[in-house]
Design an enzyme around this catalytic site. Sequence first.
Site, PDB file in Angstrom:
ATOM      1  CG  ASN A   1      98.866  46.807  26.201  1.00 10.21           C
ATOM      2  OD1 ASN A   1      99.175  46.880  25.014  1.00 10.21           O
ATOM      3  ND2 ASN A   1      99.388  45.909  27.003  1.00 10.21           N
ATOM      4  CB  ILE A   2      99.213  53.208  27.575  1.00  6.37           C
ATOM      5  CG1 ILE A   2      98.755  53.360  26.119  1.00  6.37           C
ATOM      6  CG2 ILE A   2     100.266  54.264  27.936  1.00  6.37           C
ATOM      7  CD1 ILE A   2      97.932  54.621  25.856  1.00  6.37           C
ATOM      8  CD  GLU A   3     102.479  46.994  30.397  1.00 11.29           C
ATOM      9  OE1 GLU A   3     103.706  46.983  30.598  1.00 11.29           O
ATOM     10  OE2 GLU A   3     101.801  45.960  30.212  1.00 11.29           O
TER      11      GLU A   3
ATOM     12  CB  CYS B   1      93.051  47.369  28.864  1.00  7.86           C
ATOM     13  SG  CYS B   1      93.355  46.332  30.294  1.00  7.86           S
TER      14      CYS B   1
ATOM     15  CD  GLU C   1      90.846  44.970  25.599  1.00 10.09           C
ATOM     16  OE1 GLU C   1      91.797  45.650  26.057  1.00 10.09           O
ATOM     17  OE2 GLU C   1      90.797  43.738  25.696  1.00 10.09           O
TER      18      GLU C   1
ATOM     19  CB  CYS D   1      90.847  42.717  32.038  1.00 11.61           C
ATOM     20  SG  CYS D   1      90.479  44.482  32.147  1.00 11.61           S
TER      21      CYS D   1
ATOM     22  CB  CYS E   1      88.152  45.955  29.120  1.00 14.35           C
ATOM     23  SG  CYS E   1      89.720  46.850  29.240  1.00 14.35           S
TER      24      CYS E   1
HETATM   25  N1  THU Z   1      95.747  43.939  28.588  1.00 16.36           N
HETATM   26  C1  THU Z   1      95.012  44.603  27.653  1.00 16.36           C
HETATM   27  O1  THU Z   1      95.385  45.691  27.177  1.00 16.36           O
HETATM   28  N2  THU Z   1      93.852  44.042  27.238  1.00 16.36           N
HETATM   29  C2  THU Z   1      93.437  42.788  27.569  1.00 16.36           C
HETATM   30  O2  THU Z   1      92.446  42.326  27.022  1.00 16.36           O
HETATM   31  C3  THU Z   1      94.195  42.009  28.567  1.00 16.36           C
HETATM   32  C4  THU Z   1      95.337  42.707  29.217  1.00 16.36           C
HETATM   33  C5  THU Z   1      97.039  44.510  28.964  1.00 16.36           C
HETATM   34  C6  THU Z   1      97.169  45.067  30.339  1.00 16.36           C
HETATM   35  C7  THU Z   1      98.666  44.979  30.556  1.00 16.36           C
HETATM   36  O3  THU Z   1      99.295  46.103  29.945  1.00 16.36           O
HETATM   37  C8  THU Z   1      99.079  43.732  29.795  1.00 16.36           C
HETATM   38  O4  THU Z   1      98.039  43.501  28.861  1.00 16.36           O
HETATM   39  C9  THU Z   1      99.287  42.509  30.657  1.00 16.36           C
HETATM   40  O5  THU Z   1      98.193  42.292  31.486  1.00 16.36           O
END
Ligand code: THU
Length: 138
Positions: free
Chosen positions: A42-44, A53, A55, A91, A94
């Site tokens: 995941n890259i915020e 996310c 995935e 989520c 995804c």
């Molecule tokens: N996130 C994912 O990358 N994949 C998931 O299956 C659930 C949530 C990330 C999004 C965000 O960067 C962090 O987790 C918190 O929601």
Amino acid sequence: MKESELIALALQAREKAYTPYSHFKVGAALLTKSGNVYTGCNIENAAYTPSNCAERTAFFKAVSEGEREFAAIAIVGGAENAAELDYCAPCGVCRQVMMEFCDYDNFQVILAANEDEYRVYTLREILPVGFGPKNLQA
Ligand code: THU
């Protein structure tokens, strides 16, 4: 490829997660039907909504390299300071991306706590009554 090998790659990918806001790190390893693996984290983003996310990072890497046929994805996630991981479910967004490219009854979604503890679901199980490309066919 064994589930444990795919999970190990997802755990490695999780180390690359960029999560200065949630501090929740996720890694994914996506296996193509031909045996290639694409990883993602995941890259915020400071503006929050552009965050991606793990995935989807893996899917978009793979599709942008010409891959369209997928067999399985391993997903691991948890707080950055967690001593051990719990299962991290993908989520809804995804799941919908999986619906675009994956076989409803054969694509395996592997939710893992570690290389030995995991649960395997089909896409249909985690996204019942889904809407996908077939719904748009005449
Ligand atoms: N996130 C994912 O990358 N994949 C998931 O299956 C659930 C949530 C990330 C999004 C965000 O960067 C962090 O987790 C918190 O929601």
